[in-house]
Design an enzyme around this catalytic site. Structure first.
Site, mmCIF file in Angstrom:
data_model
loop_
_atom_site.group_PDB
_atom_site.id
_atom_site.type_symbol
_atom_site.label_atom_id
_atom_site.label_comp_id
_atom_site.label_asym_id
_atom_site.label_seq_id
_atom_site.Cartn_x
_atom_site.Cartn_y
_atom_site.Cartn_z
ATOM 1 N N HIS A 93 84.705 26.073 59.184
ATOM 2 C CA HIS A 93 83.851 26.048 60.624
ATOM 3 C C HIS A 93 82.628 25.631 60.301
ATOM 4 C CE1 HIS A 93 82.668 27.330 64.612
ATOM 5 N NE2 HIS A 93 81.719 28.043 64.059
ATOM 6 N N HIS B 275 87.287 21.081 64.250
ATOM 7 C CA HIS B 275 86.658 20.880 65.365
ATOM 8 C C HIS B 275 85.117 20.168 65.655
ATOM 9 C CE1 HIS B 275 86.129 25.626 65.418
ATOM 10 N NE2 HIS B 275 85.222 25.170 64.370
ATOM 11 N N LEU C 280 96.610 33.109 67.570
ATOM 12 C CA LEU C 280 97.564 33.836 68.516
ATOM 13 C C LEU C 280 97.331 35.416 68.581
ATOM 14 C CD1 LEU C 280 100.757 32.260 66.679
ATOM 15 C CD2 LEU C 280 99.792 31.538 68.987
ATOM 16 N N ARG C 281 96.279 35.951 68.276
ATOM 17 C CA ARG C 281 95.825 37.397 68.556
ATOM 18 C C ARG C 281 96.735 38.509 68.030
ATOM 19 N NH1 ARG C 281 91.143 35.259 69.004
ATOM 20 N NH2 ARG C 281 90.658 34.222 71.074
ATOM 21 N N ASP D 88 92.896 23.964 69.036
ATOM 22 C CA ASP D 88 91.859 25.146 69.001
ATOM 23 C C ASP D 88 91.958 26.114 70.014
ATOM 24 O OD1 ASP D 88 89.746 26.052 67.557
ATOM 25 O OD2 ASP D 88 88.232 24.997 68.463
ATOM 26 N N ASN E 125 91.915 35.293 61.581
ATOM 27 C CA ASN E 125 91.061 36.384 62.210
ATOM 28 C C ASN E 125 91.823 37.392 63.209
ATOM 29 O OD1 ASN E 125 91.508 34.179 63.951
ATOM 30 N ND2 ASN E 125 89.613 34.714 65.154
ATOM 31 N N GLY F 181 85.752 30.033 73.539
ATOM 32 C CA GLY F 181 86.876 29.389 73.564
ATOM 33 C C GLY F 181 87.870 29.254 74.692
#
Length: 440
Positions: free
Chosen positions: A192, A245, A76-77, A318, A107, A337
Site C-alpha cells: 500500500h 491502487h 470481504l470482512r 479495491d 485485514n 473505501g
C-alpha cells in the site's frame, strides 16, 4: 439453465457468441464446449450442429463472451465484520459483477497471519460455491509492521502473496528483509504505497480544494516517496514487488522507469482513480472518501493514460464495504473505501467506449494479466482452461443503482452514474452462478 444439468454435470455448449479472449488475442464469432468444468473446444467450429447429444445448449444471442474477471484486491470482512460483508454476499456480488476469481486482503479479525486463517478462507469459499476466493497473507504479524510472518509456510497452504493490507510497511529494514525472504521462494509482495507520517491525519488529497473546504490533506508525494524507497530495495533483492491502487502521475513515472530498468515490478489501479477526481467530494460526501484519496484532474488523466499505455498492469475493484454508520459521520471520521465488485466492469468499460484503448487491451487488465501475476490458470478462454466465463451485453445503456447491489454494503459514489455494459450470465467451472433473470 436447468437444475438437471447442474446436478448431473452434463456438457455445456455456448453458441452464437462473440468470443473475446485477451490471452490469445481472440476476437471472433463461435462457441465454447465445456465438460467437467473445463473448456474442451472453442472457436467458430463449435456450433449446435456438432453438439454432444446430452449437452445443455445456451444461445448467447451474439453477445460478448469473455473470461471471468480476476480481481486482485478485495476486502470481504469475514471473519470479524460480517455486518458489512460476508464471503457469501461478497461472492454473490462478485458473480453479479462478472468476477469469478478474487483475492481478499488479510485485514480480517483475526488477521490472516497464520495457516488457520488461510485455511478458513479456502473452506468458506468451497462452502459458498460461487466465485473462487483466494487470500493474501499478512506480511507482518498482526499487520504491525515489525515481525515477518512465515511466508513460505503460508504460501504452501495457498496464500497468493503478502501484504499489510491498508498499511504501508514503514520500516525500511523490515521491507528489506521481506523482499529478500520473498525472493528465495519467488513470492509476491504487495505494498500500500503511502508514506505514513505524511499521510497521518489526512482525509483527502492535499491541495486547493482541501484548503477551501477545510479538510486535512494527504500530499500526492506520499505515494511516490514510498514507491521510490521500495524500488531501491527491489533493485537490491531482485524480488517481485506489486504496487496497489496507484493514484498519481508521479507514481506512474516511477513505475515506468523501474519497468524500463527491468525490475520485477507490477501495479494495479482501481476505477475511481481514472473515472473520478477530488471534486467528487463536493459537500463532504463521505462515499467519495478513499485510501489513497481521490486526486486532482491531472492525476486522474495520468492514471487513465497509464492504463491505456500498459504501464498499469491491472484494474482491481479495491472493494471495501462499509456499513451506513461508518460513512454517515463527519468526513474526517468516516471510514475510507467504497464497494467495487459490481461496478468494476461497467466503469472500466468507459475506457473502451471512449476510445482510450481496445476491448482486448482493457480486458487484459481485468483477466489474463492479474491471473499471470498471481500465478493462476484462470483469466483465459482456451482448451484446457477452467470454464470461468462471463456473457456481457457490451453496449447496454443503464444507470448504476446501488439498491440493486448484491453486496451487503452500498457505499458507492457511482449511484446514478450512466454506463454502458451489463453482465448477463456468469459461469464458474461451467456452473451458472449468476444470471440477470435471477437464476444461478
Amino acid at each position: 439453465m436447468s437444475a438437471d444439468r447442474k446436478k448431473s454435470g452434463l456438457p455445456l455448449l455456448l453458441v452464437n457468441a462473440r468470443i473475446v479472449d485477451p490471452a490469445s488475442k481472440r476476437d471472433e464469432r463461435g462457441g465454447v464446449l465445456v465438460e467437467n468444468g473445463v473448456i474442451v473446444d472453442i472457436g467458430p467450429q463449435v456450433t449446435k450442429q456438432n453438439a454432444p447429444v446430452d449437452a445443455e445448449i445456451v444461445d448467447c444471442g451474439g453477445h460478448v463472451l469473455i473470461p471471468g474477471l480476476v480481481d486482485m484486491r478485495v476486502q470481504l470482512r469475514e471473519p470479524g465484520e460480517e455486518h458489512q460483508e460476508t464471503i457469501a454476499t461478497g461472492s454473490l456480488a462478485a458473480a453479479a459483477g462478472g468476477v469469478t476469481s478474487m483475492v481478499c486482503l488479510p485485514n480480517t479479525h483475526p488477521i490472516i497471519d497464520d495457516v488457520s486463517g488461510v485455511e478458513y478462507i479456502a473452506r468458506r469459499a468451497r462452502e459458498t460455491k460461487r466465485a473462487k476466493i483466494y487470500c493474501y497473507g499478512a506480511l507482518t504479524q498482526g499487520l504491525a509492521g515489525r515481525d515477518l510472518v512465515e511466508m513460505g509456510m503460508l504460501s504452501e497452504f495457498g496464500a497468493l502473496g503478502f501484504t499489510d493490507a491498508l498499511h504501508a510497511v514503514a520500516d525500511a529494514q523490515v521491507m528489506r528483509r521481506a523482499l529478500y525472504y520473498a525472493r528465495t521462494f519467488d513470492l509476491l509482495i504487495v505494498q500500500h504505497p503511502e508514506e505514513p507520517t505524511l499521510a497521518a491525519g489526512g482525509a483527502m488529497n492535499n491541495g486547493e480544494l482541501a484548503t477551501r473546504i477545510g479538510l486535512p490533506g494527504i500530499p500526492a508525494c506520499a505515494e511516490v516517496m514510498m514507491i521510490e524507497r521500495d524500488l531501491h530495495l527491489v533493485r537490491m533483492s531482485g524480488a517481485r514487488y506489486h504496487v496497489a491502487h496507484v493514484s498519481t502521475a508521479a507514481a506512474v513515472e516511477a513505475i515506468r522507469r523501474a519497468k524500463q530498468e527491468g525490475l520485477r515490478v507490477t501495479c494495479d489501479t482501481a476505477p475511481p482513480y481514472f473515472s473520478l477526481n477530488e471534486n467528487e467530494i463536493g459537500d463532504y460526501r463521505t462515499f467519495a472518501k478513499l485510501s489513497p484519496p481521490l486526486r486532482g484532474e491531472s492525476d486522474r488523466r495520468a492514471i487513465a493514460a497509464a492504463v491505456a499505455e500498459g504501464i498499469i498492469d491491472c484494474i482491481a475493484s479495491d472493494h471495501a464495504p462499509h456499513d451506513v454508520e461508518s460513512k454517515r459521520v463527519p468526513f474526517v471520521q468516516a471510514a475510507a473505501g467504497i464497494v467495487g465488485l459490481e461496478t468494476l466492469l461497467p466503469v472500466s468499460l468507459e475506457l473502451y467506449h471512449k476510445g482510450s484503448l481496445s476491448l482486448l487491451d482493457l480486458l487484459k487488465c481485468l483477466t489474463s494479466r492479474p491471473a499471470e501475476i498471481l500465478g493462476l490458470p484462470q483469466g483465459r478462454l482456451a482448451k484446457g482452461a477452467p470454464a470461468d466465463m462471463v456473457l456481457i451485453d457490451l453496449d447496454k445503456p443503464r444507470r448504476i443503482d446501488v439498491t440493486s447491489f448484491k453486496s451487503k454494503s452500498k457505499n458507492s459514489p457511482y449511484d446514478g452514474r450512466p454506463v454502458q455494459g451489463a453482465v448477463l450470465q456468469t459461469f464458474v467451472d461451467g456452473r451458472l452462478v449468476f444470471a440477470t433473470d435471477g437464476e444461478g
